[in-house]
Design an enzyme around this catalytic site. Sequence first.
Site, short mmCIF file in Angstrom:
data_model
loop_
_atom_site.label_atom_id
_atom_site.label_comp_id
_atom_site.label_asym_id
_atom_site.label_seq_id
_atom_site.Cartn_x
_atom_site.Cartn_y
_atom_site.Cartn_z
CB CYS A 1 83.37 2.79 165.51
SG CYS A 1 81.71 2.43 164.89
CG HIS B 1 83.78 6.86 162.41
ND1 HIS B 1 84.75 5.88 162.41
CD2 HIS B 1 82.59 6.21 162.57
CE1 HIS B 1 84.18 4.69 162.55
NE2 HIS B 1 82.88 4.86 162.65
#
Length: 485
Positions: free
Chosen positions: A332, A429
């Site tokens: 991310c 994630h």
Amino acid sequence: MISNTLMIQGTTSDAGKSTLVAGLCRVLARRGIAVAPFKPQNMALNSAVTVDGGEIGRAQAVQAQACYLAPHTDMNPVLLKPNSDTGAQVIIHGHAIANMEAGIYHDYKTVAMQAVLDSHDRLCEQYRAVVVEGAGSPAEINLRDRDIANMGFAEAVDCPVILIADIDRGGVFAHLVGTLELLSETEQARVAGFVINRFRGDIALLQSGLDWLEARTGKPVLGVLPYLHGLHLEAEDALPRDHYARPEGACLRVQVPVLPHISNHTDFDALRLHPQVDFEFVGPGETPGPADLIILPGSKSVRSDLHWLRAQGWEARIQRHLRYGGKLIGICGGYQMLGRQVHDPLGIEGAPGSSAGLGLLELETTLEAHKQLRNVTGTLALNGAVVSGYEIHLGVTWGPGLQRPALQIEGRDEGALSLDNQILGTYLHGLFDQAGATDALLAWAGFSEAASPDYQALREAGIDRLADCLEAHLDLNAVDRLLGL
């Protein structure tokens, strides 16, 4: 006081509120009672994507799992994600509405309270029991005005409260009595009893203190919960306080820098618990030894954390790591840092402008106002192993580096692999949550002997172990009465 809502408040942060709520949810769900978790307001950088396409605090997603439910935005209607020392992104019913400084948000609380009450009403209509988690402490005098997170909510919906305190850190009787003394008379009357958390030792030596506490306050002690060594529940926000022994024999050394605005550090729980991984969170000012794999985590303030990373010497450390054949993953915000530039023309995470990335992937990222939120499944480009997780990000990444994707996510290319196969970047994630994917990534990092445990089973076992503990050490008859069961 009888209600279908019971609230757990704590004398301090990390007193055990999240844990007690999760355990109670599983106890009730195992008995076939329709139960849901609720947290009016959460401040956390660990979040989860919900079934209705929003985001909530990760602790409420774990509590939903304890209820055998998919997480929903009504379980955490107000989420604050700090992006500076004095401000936060404000998320209402799962979607970001604005960045607010603390003073402005204080004025906004009357609006936020209506969102809280609307969500609570919907849950009460659907479930026989609602178990609520407070935030911090109800005795924060400066936060009492317009409170929506603790007693302000409890008073608004007229629900009973159990107060929990952590004895492991000492001062438990002062915490409980002092907190009670600082509440108003109506709030004191709302406290139905106490729970003492993380006790270790001879319970007989504690009894005189329990007797004094009940006599002093007129409130019963509903349970003394033992310290559960090795219990794993995903952390609400703070980095895990438990340290696991380093594995003996063959293992892989993994390091993650603790960015000032690190987010979703639960991405690494599967590695922390892995019996063959020597995992280390590296804090500011610490000088780590050599590693086989370095992972740059998510960040709520990418450009600011990039500056911190350089100031801490990580850029030179990463370059040296790569020269000696080490592997590097960015997740991310960490993925965005691997590119050549990070652009924030709208000033979403700070002053408008651009920052030079680490220049390790032929990519650039522009932060946009619309946040991308989705639960996803896919496969690793390395060997086709299945991955599952979620995406929560503002950035749109482009560039020739995307021609070598790291994953296939539901029919689309995702992430990037460097030409030399040393660097992997992804927005996913939960990259390590599936054992097969973890085996493949550890093999890619140089450890072909990995036999990764089933992380999903570990999470379930932790919740069940917690519920077993409550059934043995908590007055569940009193809980039933408080919930009108």
